[in-house]
Design a protein around this motif. Sequence first.
Motif, PDB file in Angstrom:
ATOM      1  N   GLY A 126       3.235   5.941  -3.172  1.00  0.00           N
ATOM      2  CA  GLY A 126       4.442   6.701  -3.452  1.00  0.00           C
ATOM      3  C   GLY A 126       5.302   6.945  -2.226  1.00  0.00           C
ATOM      4  O   GLY A 126       6.188   7.791  -2.239  1.00  0.00           O
ATOM      5  N   LYS A 127       5.102   6.172  -1.165  1.00  0.00           N
ATOM      6  CA  LYS A 127       5.830   6.351   0.090  1.00  0.00           C
ATOM      7  C   LYS A 127       6.919   5.309   0.305  1.00  0.00           C
ATOM      8  O   LYS A 127       7.580   5.319   1.337  1.00  0.00           O
ATOM      9  CB  LYS A 127       4.861   6.282   1.278  1.00  0.00           C
ATOM     10  N   ARG A 146       0.838  -1.209   0.000  1.00  0.00           N
ATOM     11  CA  ARG A 146       0.000   0.000   0.000  1.00  0.00           C
ATOM     12  C   ARG A 146       0.869   1.254   0.000  1.00  0.00           C
ATOM     13  O   ARG A 146       0.582   2.221  -0.708  1.00  0.00           O
ATOM     14  CB  ARG A 146      -0.942  -0.010   1.200  1.00  0.00           C
ATOM     15  N   ASP A 147       1.950   1.244   0.784  1.00  0.00           N
ATOM     16  CA  ASP A 147       2.878   2.386   0.806  1.00  0.00           C
ATOM     17  C   ASP A 147       3.534   2.587  -0.560  1.00  0.00           C
ATOM     18  O   ASP A 147       3.721   3.716  -1.013  1.00  0.00           O
ATOM     19  CB  ASP A 147       3.961   2.196   1.871  1.00  0.00           C
ATOM     20  N   GLU A 193       7.416   4.643 -10.990  1.00  0.00           N
ATOM     21  CA  GLU A 193       8.754   4.635 -10.400  1.00  0.00           C
ATOM     22  C   GLU A 193       9.702   5.643 -11.044  1.00  0.00           C
ATOM     23  O   GLU A 193      10.840   5.773 -10.604  1.00  0.00           O
ATOM     24  CB  GLU A 193       9.363   3.232 -10.512  1.00  0.00           C
ATOM     25  N   SER A 194       9.245   6.330 -12.062  1.00  0.00           N
ATOM     26  CA  SER A 194      10.116   7.283 -12.758  1.00  0.00           C
ATOM     27  C   SER A 194      10.543   8.397 -11.804  1.00  0.00           C
ATOM     28  O   SER A 194       9.708   8.982 -11.116  1.00  0.00           O
ATOM     29  CB  SER A 194       9.381   7.877 -13.956  1.00  0.00           C
ATOM     30  N   PRO A 195      11.844   8.714 -11.760  1.00  0.00           N
ATOM     31  CA  PRO A 195      12.329   9.744 -10.838  1.00  0.00           C
ATOM     32  C   PRO A 195      11.861  11.150 -11.193  1.00  0.00           C
ATOM     33  O   PRO A 195      11.865  12.031 -10.354  1.00  0.00           O
ATOM     34  CB  PRO A 195      13.853   9.634 -10.930  1.00  0.00           C
ATOM     35  N   THR A 196      11.448  11.350 -12.436  1.00  0.00           N
ATOM     36  CA  THR A 196      10.939  12.658 -12.827  1.00  0.00           C
ATOM     37  C   THR A 196       9.557  12.494 -13.423  1.00  0.00           C
ATOM     38  O   THR A 196       9.283  11.531 -14.143  1.00  0.00           O
ATOM     39  CB  THR A 196      11.840  13.329 -13.881  1.00  0.00           C
ATOM     40  N   ALA A 197       8.682  13.418 -13.101  1.00  0.00           N
ATOM     41  CA  ALA A 197       7.335  13.365 -13.667  1.00  0.00           C
ATOM     42  C   ALA A 197       7.417  13.638 -15.159  1.00  0.00           C
ATOM     43  O   ALA A 197       8.034  14.597 -15.594  1.00  0.00           O
ATOM     44  CB  ALA A 197       6.449  14.387 -12.982  1.00  0.00           C
ATOM     45  N   PRO A 217      17.669  -1.285  -9.113  1.00  0.00           N
ATOM     46  CA  PRO A 217      17.190  -0.183  -8.265  1.00  0.00           C
ATOM     47  C   PRO A 217      15.834   0.368  -8.715  1.00  0.00           C
ATOM     48  O   PRO A 217      15.498   0.351  -9.904  1.00  0.00           O
ATOM     49  CB  PRO A 217      18.269   0.892  -8.418  1.00  0.00           C
ATOM     50  N   TYR A 218      15.107   0.862  -7.764  1.00  0.00           N
ATOM     51  CA  TYR A 218      13.849   1.553  -8.010  1.00  0.00           C
ATOM     52  C   TYR A 218      14.101   2.686  -9.014  1.00  0.00           C
ATOM     53  O   TYR A 218      15.074   3.425  -8.910  1.00  0.00           O
ATOM     54  CB  TYR A 218      13.341   2.129  -6.687  1.00  0.00           C
TER      55      TYR A 218
END
Length: 157
Positions: free
Chosen positions: A55-56, A50-51, A148-152, A83-84
């Motif tokens: 996005g947590k 759930r986290d 999971e993308s580091p940038t929107a 890695p994420y």
Amino acid sequence: MKTAYIQTPLGTAEISGDENGIAMISIRNSETEISENIPETLREAVDQLRDYFAGKRTDFTFKLNPSGTDFQQKVWQELLKIPYGKTVSYMDITKKLGDVKAIRAVASANGKNPLWIVVPCHRVIGTDGSLTGYAGGLWRKKWLLEHESPTAQQSLF
């Protein structure tokens, strides 16, 4: 073995395990009744999933206990190292395992991954950067990679 069903943005997830760890997490393509009571042995996995979707969380710390051949276990261990927010190709994995001719076997083991999201088979893409087969459907793979993308971004694929 205990089982629970939770709602995710991608459909209903089925989680099964016992005191030895989580053996299976999969996404269901059919409607299933969501579990009202989560068994104690599954609670940590459910909370972490759930986290993740909220996005947590970018990693998972609960105990895993998947069943598979020795080769499948080796491939899944390599998947756990991705890695994420990153992706690798099937060829990258075969090189790490020391046998570039095992690409089909690696792809097969990847497809038999019993721990959806946690063992991140969705982070494996084609050598040319394309989305490739995904047991949960390519639309889910795309969603997970964008999540999971580091940038929107508008869209990765």
